[in-house]
Design an enzyme around this catalytic site. Structure first.
Site, PDB file in Angstrom:
ATOM      1  CB  CYS A   1      -0.885   0.008   1.239  1.00  0.00           C
ATOM      2  SG  CYS A   1      -1.705  -1.558   1.581  1.00  0.00           S
TER       3      CYS A   1
ATOM      4  CB  ALA B   1      -7.224  -5.779  -1.454  1.00  0.00           C
ATOM      5  CB  ILE B   2      -2.256  -8.916  -1.042  1.00  0.00           C
ATOM      6  CG1 ILE B   2      -1.781  -8.038  -2.204  1.00  0.00           C
ATOM      7  CG2 ILE B   2      -1.641 -10.319  -1.165  1.00  0.00           C
ATOM      8  CD1 ILE B   2      -0.297  -7.740  -2.212  1.00  0.00           C
TER       9      ILE B   2
END
Length: 506
Positions: A2, A70-71
């Site tokens: 991020c 988003a992982i």
């Protein structure tokens, strides 16, 4: 992966627009969602058009901004708070042991998201931040103590920069966000060298504690102790077994929960070993980049055929040279001949991974510094002995963040792709530091690593001589050709680099 950013106001309020501007500048790092804490309010959003009214507000105390890629987890938009909202965190990174940490933290804490980053808050509350196993840069705002803590992982895989000005203190994942404040609040000229001179980095394995009550901060270095006598008494065969198992664990941590990852592959022993080990746990695709007839592509293609792994290659055409030189310079926030040359294949490989819908790629970064891969290490060993080489290796590992890791992070994140580096796993580093120098350098540099690799890879890869990335891919040739096209001879390369500096700040 991020972006994080924030502003702490020292005296007079500052327009909220500046914090939002920083987030916009860093949006490439987290395209999925965003969140902003501004004083007592917290807003979550997907598009900046949704928060136009916030730009008119003033920052009276503090902001924390976050753009999320988003992982891990579906519900992890940040900032994230503890139960009573007295502690908030924004984090850029991955916590590899978060499942294990959650299991015991949930006995005393309530988890509100399924994000790996939420464990950071509760570890902070329990004063157990040293239990984190991960690659991260985070900011914690503790309202009860009225402090902000900035922290960076042990080896600096994730970047974090800050500026301390008369009117404010600010931090960000990339320097370009801080340039914006220096130019628009402080009135500094758009001079790359001048701007970067004003910016400091949070060093790896350190914490910066900012006390809001009196606008001062302290830095705690060497937060975590790294062992260097892990297996120093073992024979060669045992050391090789330890290293083999540790590398497998390091790769598994970094692909856990993922169906498919990309491998930035030069066809050298480091990236090829990571490719093979990753393929034991998930699907992989190799990405190889270079100019026509570059060795990296030739070796990577042969490896992919022999291991039956999919590969995408990119032969950079001359008409693309100029585009990529400027893109890489802009991505890494500095102009350095070697960094741009190495960064070009990294940038293009992650660009291809992004096109394929991947969010995570792995590389072999760090192996040369750990196992003595460069020719100068051999010279030091032969001329100055074991202890001097140990000192040099440790120094280079501690400086890896400034030389390579920040560049690699910026090149991959420019395309919204997270880079993970298994060789910089703490266990792997501790084993590597404790392996006797004689196991690393003998008839061939990186001996023990090559012997481990030969268990998984063809000999033409495991024992392929080291070639610097900018030469194997042709990255340095590209820069000189672009300079020549624009009227700068090799002797005038510094004038071309000055042109680049102007371009990336404008």
């Amino acid at each position: 992966m991020c972006s994080i950013s924030g502003i702490i106001v020292k005296e007079n309020p500052i327009s909220g627009k500046y914090s939002i501007d920083m987030m916009k500048i860093l949006k490439h790092r987290g395209r999925d969602s965003s969140g902003l804490l501004i004083d007592e309010d917290v807003i979550y959003f997907e598009k900046f058009d949704d928060i136009k009214d916030i730009e008119k507000e003033e920052i009276k105390n503090i902001t924390l901004g976050h753009n999320r890629l988003a992982i891990v987890g579906r519900y992890g938009t940040q900032p994230i708070s503890n139960e009573d909202e007295s502690v908030w965190v924004v984090c850029n990174g991955e916590i590899y042991n978060y499942i294990e940490l959650r299991d015991y933290l949930k006995q005393n804490h309530e988890f509100r998201t399924d994000s790996d980053n939420e464990v950071i808050i509760h570890l902070y509350e329990e004063e157990k931040l040293n239990e984190i196993d991960g690659d991260y840069a985070f900011a914690i705002y503790d309202k009860s103590k009225n402090i902000v803590m900035l922290a960076r992982d042990t080896f600096g895989v994730k970047p974090l920069f800050y500026i301390d000005r008369e009117k404010y203190f600010a931090f960000a994942s990339e320097r370009k966000a801080l340039w914006h404040l220096l130019i628009n609040i402080d009135g500094l000229d758009k001079d790359l060298d001048l701007l970067n001179k004003e910016i400091k980095r949070i060093n790896p394995n350190s914490q910066l504690i900012y006390y809001l009550d009196d606008d001062r901060f302290e830095i705690i270095d060497e937060f975590k102790q790294i062992k260097s006598n892990y297996i120093s008494q073992h024979d060669y065969t045992t050391a090789k077994e330890y290293l083999d198992k540790a590398l497998k664990r390091a790769v598994l941590k970094r692909v856990r929960g993922l169906d498919k990852v990309g491998i930035i592959c030069s066809g050298g022993v480091d990236s090829s070993l990571i490719a093979k080990l990753s393929s034991l746990y998930c699907d992989v695709i190799l990405y190889a980049v270079g100019i026509e007839n570059s060795e990296d592509i030739i070796y990577a293609e042969r490896l992919a055929r022999d291991l039956n792994l999919p590969i995408r290659k990119k032969i950079i055409s001359e008409k693309e040279y100029e585009k990529y030189v400027f893109k890489v310079a802009k991505a890494i926030d500095e102009v350095d001949l070697m960094k741009i040359g190495v960064g070009i294949p990294m940038y293009i490989a992650s660009e291809m991974a992004s096109e394929d819908g991947l969010k995570v790629v792995l590389s072999g970064q760090g192996a040369d510094e750990l196992f003595g891969g460069y020719a100068r290490y051999e010279r030091i060993f032969r001329e100055k002995g074991v202890e001097k080489l140990k000192e040099e290796l440790l120094k280079d590992i501690k400086n890896l963040h400034a030389v390579n890791l920040e560049r690699d992070d910026h090149c991959t994140m420019a395309n919204g792709v997270e880079l993970r580096v298994p060789f910089l796993d703490e266990e792997v580093v501790e084993i590597a530091l404790s392996i006797p120098v004689e196991y690393k350098i003998s008839e061939l540099r990186k001996k023990i690593l090559r012997d481990v690799a030969s268990k998984y890879l063809p000999d033409y890869i495991a024992f392929r001589p080291k070639k610097a990335a900018q030469y194997g891919s042709g990255g340095e040739k590209i820069i000189y050709k672009v300079a020549k096209k624009l009227g700068y001879s090799k002797k005038k390369i510094n004038e071309f680099l000055d042109l680049l500096k102007k371009k990336i700040v404008s």
